[in-house]
Motif scaffolding. Structure first.
Motif, short mmCIF file in Angstrom:
data_model
loop_
_atom_site.label_atom_id
_atom_site.label_comp_id
_atom_site.label_asym_id
_atom_site.label_seq_id
_atom_site.Cartn_x
_atom_site.Cartn_y
_atom_site.Cartn_z
N HIS A 152 21.60 -1.17 1.47
CA HIS A 152 21.10 0.19 1.71
C HIS A 152 19.59 0.26 1.54
N HIS A 153 19.05 -0.53 0.60
CA HIS A 153 17.59 -0.50 0.37
C HIS A 153 16.84 -0.83 1.65
N LYS A 154 17.43 -1.70 2.46
CA LYS A 154 16.76 -2.14 3.68
C LYS A 154 16.83 -1.09 4.78
N LEU A 155 17.70 -0.09 4.59
CA LEU A 155 17.90 0.92 5.63
C LEU A 155 16.98 2.12 5.46
N THR A 156 16.20 2.17 4.39
CA THR A 156 15.32 3.31 4.18
C THR A 156 13.94 2.83 3.74
N ASN A 157 12.93 3.41 4.36
CA ASN A 157 11.55 3.13 3.95
C ASN A 157 11.08 4.07 2.85
N ALA A 158 11.93 5.03 2.47
CA ALA A 158 11.54 5.98 1.42
C ALA A 158 11.50 5.32 0.05
N ILE A 159 12.27 4.25 -0.12
CA ILE A 159 12.29 3.56 -1.42
C ILE A 159 11.18 2.53 -1.42
N ARG A 160 10.07 2.85 -2.07
CA ARG A 160 8.93 1.96 -2.15
C ARG A 160 8.60 1.59 -3.60
N TRP A 161 8.57 2.60 -4.47
CA TRP A 161 8.29 2.38 -5.89
C TRP A 161 9.55 2.71 -6.67
N VAL A 162 10.04 1.75 -7.43
CA VAL A 162 11.29 1.91 -8.18
C VAL A 162 11.01 1.70 -9.66
N ASN A 163 11.47 2.65 -10.49
CA ASN A 163 11.28 2.52 -11.93
C ASN A 163 12.57 2.08 -12.61
N VAL A 164 12.44 1.12 -13.54
CA VAL A 164 13.59 0.56 -14.25
C VAL A 164 13.49 0.90 -15.74
N PRO A 165 14.29 1.86 -16.24
CA PRO A 165 14.33 2.11 -17.69
C PRO A 165 15.03 0.93 -18.38
N PHE A 166 14.29 0.21 -19.20
CA PHE A 166 14.78 -1.07 -19.73
C PHE A 166 15.75 -0.89 -20.89
N GLU A 167 15.83 0.32 -21.46
CA GLU A 167 16.70 0.52 -22.62
C GLU A 167 18.16 0.22 -22.30
N THR A 168 18.55 0.33 -21.02
CA THR A 168 19.94 0.09 -20.65
C THR A 168 20.30 -1.39 -20.67
N HIS B 12 0.85 -1.18 0.00
CA HIS B 12 0.00 0.00 0.00
C HIS B 12 0.89 1.24 0.00
N ILE B 13 0.77 2.08 -1.02
CA ILE B 13 1.55 3.31 -1.13
C ILE B 13 0.58 4.49 -1.11
N GLN B 14 0.69 5.31 -0.08
CA GLN B 14 -0.18 6.49 0.01
C GLN B 14 0.29 7.55 -0.97
N THR B 15 -0.64 8.33 -1.46
CA THR B 15 -0.31 9.40 -2.41
C THR B 15 -0.80 10.73 -1.85
N PRO B 16 -0.13 11.84 -2.25
CA PRO B 16 1.02 11.95 -3.15
C PRO B 16 2.26 11.29 -2.55
N ASN B 17 3.14 10.82 -3.46
CA ASN B 17 4.34 10.14 -3.02
C ASN B 17 5.38 10.19 -4.12
N LEU B 18 6.51 9.50 -3.87
CA LEU B 18 7.65 9.58 -4.78
C LEU B 18 7.93 8.25 -5.45
N LEU B 19 8.58 8.33 -6.59
CA LEU B 19 9.06 7.18 -7.34
C LEU B 19 10.58 7.32 -7.47
N THR B 20 11.31 6.28 -7.13
CA THR B 20 12.77 6.33 -7.14
C THR B 20 13.32 5.96 -8.52
N ALA B 21 14.22 6.76 -9.04
CA ALA B 21 14.83 6.51 -10.35
C ALA B 21 16.02 5.57 -10.21
N THR B 22 16.31 4.83 -11.29
CA THR B 22 17.43 3.90 -11.28
C THR B 22 18.26 4.06 -12.54
#
Length: 496
Positions: A24-40, A2-12
């Motif tokens: 590090h991912h386990k040390l922060t609850n701020a990283i919830r939604w992560v976007n993966v640009p597949f072109e790489t 469950h992600i409340q909005t407004p909220n953030l999306l983490t870039a990769t």
């Protein structure tokens, strides 16, 4: 999840949050939604992530937790606005490690089904050739984007549930074109088009939300202004507002005018918290990418702002340029708006990031002959709870940045994401508990925090100075500066 909005999306970058490890991912609850640009990943055929076996292959391949992180897949990096070869009727031009690659809608669908992301961005014919674009080109963009969305929405027999698809709202800077694309989503289909997506009746029924990439809009508006530079109108840019925000808002509104308000609205490539507040106020956006905050960590800026603003004492920067020499002996935590878990007597919220509230590891690693008996350590009581260490200081980060320590940027990324997450938590709190005070709080924030983002400009200069202090030609530059009786090895910026 469950992600409340407004909220953030983490870039990769290549599926990795820059500067952060899996631990590090386990040390922060701020990283919830992560976007993966597949072109790489398109330098290999088939792309490496599609070869991961087992359930939830994308989560497994990239090391994100299934119950903690939402993973989305987009074909292109929404922040990449470089000029590209034109798209075709059957492909989108993408950019990877080995240059430009063509990505077809059938290939995109196969990659999505192989990787099984939680959310997928439909292919969109967004031109990245030299703007501005003709009406014919925009019409072609609308037709291609609709056809590619239909291809992605075709039912998948082996799946129990349909794909969660987000569609990019096409139409460029033309209000009629944007309205036309939005209407194409809600029009009922007939014949072969209907058969392809059954049991859906319209494209919009298969869409979970709508996305907007601001980079191509800014580029098109900039090109139009340069083309009509001699003209003067009431719509001239306000130099304080982030690039073209006043012109972008009506474009986003025109796309959403006749679409359901209950579906997700996501905006990529915002430039500041000020722009975020304006888009929430005027467009009702739910999700924003955090690229600008992550970029701040790259150039040594520790974000320091809050919403709602508790104390209005003059104008403030939204962060601190920790490359600056004035922080060399500053032993305060990164942010004045927050405190560490061990700080006492300060009536501000706790920042739970690994820089302000570092957690002591539950066990110690021993090497060689070093054992608990030799070291004289006593076993920790598992029921004692979390043990915190003192917050890292600005002076410590200043030292790390000037010695090119990688941990500096790791700490800054975790801190900046937590500050941005707290910013959105404050927004949600005001909207829920005091919606009548929303406009007042927004106005107060805009007045107090510097919207010109001057701290970013200063940080970029400082970052370049430190980078130039190493690498090719470093010894000659140091010798020249020392001959000028300058202490240390700092150098002046070369003229562009």
């Amino acid at each position: 999840i469950h992600i409340q909005t407004p909220n953030l999306l983490t870039a990769t970058s290549r599926g990795v949050v820059p500067h952060l490890s899996r631990d590090h991912h386990k040390l922060t609850n701020a990283i919830r939604w992560v976007n993966v640009p597949f072109e790489t990943f398109l330098e290999h055929t088939p792309p490496v992530p599609t070869l991961q076996p087992g359930p939830n292959p994308l989560h497994t391949f990239l090391g994100f937790s299934l119950g903690q992180h939402v993973l989305s897949m987009s074909a292109r990096d929404p922040y990449d606005g470089r000029e590209m070869p034109p798209n075709g009727n059957s492909h989108v031009s993408t950019y990877g490690l080995r240059g430009v690659r063509k990505l077809s809608p059938p290939d995109w669908r196969s990659y999505v089904l192989a990787c099984q992301p939680d959310v997928v961005f439909a292919l969109s014919d967004t031109p990245f050739t030299d703007p501005p674009y003709s009406q014919k080109r925009l019409t072609k963009s609308i037709e291609r984007s609709s056809a590619w969305l239909s291809n992605l929405l075709r039912p998948v027999p082996e799946r129990d549930s349909p794909l969660n698809v987000l569609v990019h709202m096409s139409g460029g800077t033309s209000v009629p074109a944007r309205k036309a694309f939005a209407e194409s989503l809600t029009e009922r289909l007939f014949g072969p088009d209907l058969e392809a997506i059954k049991p859906l009746q319209t494209l919009d029924e298969g869409v979970a939300g709508y996305t907007f990439d601001l980079v191509p809009l800014r580029q098109s508006l900039e090109a139009q202004e340069k083309k009509n530079a001699h003209a003067s109108s009431p719509t001239d840019l306000n130099p304080v507002i982030p690039s073209h925000t006043e012109q972008i808002i009506p474009l986003l509104k025109s796309s959403l005018e006749h679409l359901p308000e209950t579906k997700l609205r996501l905006v990529n490539s915002t430039e500041s918290p000020h722009e975020i507040l304006r888009l929430i106020s005027t467009v009702g956006v739910d999700l924003f990418d955090a690229h600008w905050a992550q970029r701040a960590a790259d150039i040594g800026v520790a974000l320091d702002f809050e919403f709602p603003v508790l104390e209005a004492n003059g104008t403030r920067d939204i962060g601190h340029n920790l490359y600056d020499a004035r922080y060399a002996l500053d032993f305060n935590p990164f942010s004045s708006s927050f405190r560490g878990a061990l700080s006492k007597g300060v009536d501000v919220p706790i920042c739970p990031c690994a820089a302000c509230s570092p957690i002591a590891p539950p066990t110690r690693l021993y090497h060689g002959v070093d054992t608990p008996d030799v070291a004289g350590d006593t076993a920790k009581d598992p029921s004692a709870g979390v043990e915190y260490h003192p917050a890292f200081t600005r002076a410590y980060l200043h030292h790390l940045l000037h010695t090119h320590e990688m941990s500096a940027h790791s700490l800054l990324v975790m801190h900046n994401l937590e500050v941005l997450s707290s910013f959105f938590a404050g927004i949600r709190s005001v909207l829920e508990s005091a919606p009548d005070k929303w406009q007042e709080e927004v106005k107060r924030f805009l007045e107090i925090y510097d919207e010109s983002m001057s701290v970013f400009d200063a940080a970029k200069v400082s970052w370049k100075e430190v980078e130039m202090a190493r690498g090719k030609g470093r010894m000659a530059r140091e010798k020249t500066k020392q001959e000028e009786t300058t202490l240390g090895t700092a150098v002046e910026l070369e003229q562009e």
